[in-house]
Enzyme design. Structure first.
Site, short mmCIF file in Angstrom:
data_model
loop_
_atom_site.label_atom_id
_atom_site.label_comp_id
_atom_site.label_asym_id
_atom_site.label_seq_id
_atom_site.Cartn_x
_atom_site.Cartn_y
_atom_site.Cartn_z
N ALA A 40 0.84 -1.21 0.00
CA ALA A 40 0.00 0.00 0.00
C ALA A 40 0.87 1.26 0.00
CB ALA A 40 -0.94 -0.01 1.20
N GLY A 43 1.87 1.60 -3.57
CA GLY A 43 0.70 1.96 -4.36
C GLY A 43 0.24 3.39 -4.11
N ASP A 44 0.35 3.83 -2.86
CA ASP A 44 -0.01 5.20 -2.51
C ASP A 44 0.88 6.19 -3.26
OD1 ASP A 44 -1.29 7.30 -0.77
OD2 ASP A 44 0.76 7.46 0.00
N ALA A 45 2.18 5.92 -3.26
CA ALA A 45 3.12 6.80 -3.98
C ALA A 45 2.81 6.81 -5.47
CB ALA A 45 4.56 6.35 -3.72
#
Length: 165
Positions: A40, A43-45
């Site tokens: 995550a 994925g957030d970045a």
């Protein structure tokens, strides 16, 4: 974190060999072996960068507007809605990655419900896996679909708010 704590963290994480070369602890990254929260994190970045670049198609001079809108679009609330919109596009394997991320132990911020936060973590984990597995086209396609869902939902919300004024 205090500065001394930060220094200790840096010293523990980064080490050098006798020749002064930076030593890496891991030779390869196997996404299936990583914690869902690490996935995550990646994925957030990825989604942050995707949204920022995508917003350039609509605004190129007002950084404040792009920053505020970008931050809103990557919030747990909107990512949760985006996931619900793109779920029919996902393969069973992608849904399994999402569930793994969604079920990870974490604490929701006050700005989102627990369900929204967990769905957004699952969404980010999915993007993290795709990114780390080199499936950039798939990550981009899902991010674009999520972007479209977010924009449509934001527009609906805005129209609903104007109707009550």
């Amino acid at each position: 974190m205090k500065f001394t704590g930060f220094q200790t963290l840096v010293d523990q994480m980064f080490t050098f060999d006798e020749a002064g070369a930076l030593l890496e602890r891991h030779d390869a990254t196997k996404p299936s072996a990583l914690s869902p929260l690490v996935l995550a994190y990646i994925g957030d970045a990825y989604f942050h960068l995707f949204i920022r670049v995508r917003l350039l198609s609509f605004e190129q001079s007002n950084v404040q507007v792009m920053s505020r809108l970008g931050a809103e679009m990557v919030s747990a609330v909107w990512q949760s809605r985006a996931y619900q919109g793109i779920e029919p596009m996902l393969t069973e394997g992608e849904k399994a990655v999402f569930r793994r991320g969604r079920n990870a132990k974490s604490h929701a911020p006050r700005s989102a419900t627990v369900g929204e936060y967990h769905r957004s973590t699952g969404f980010e984990a999915l993007l993290g896996v795709l990114c780390l597995e080199g499936k950039r086209e798939r990550a981009e396609a899902l991010s674009e679909a999520a972007f479209q869902v977010i924009v449509r939902e934001m527009r609906k919300k805005r129209k609903g708010e104007n109707a009550t004024c």
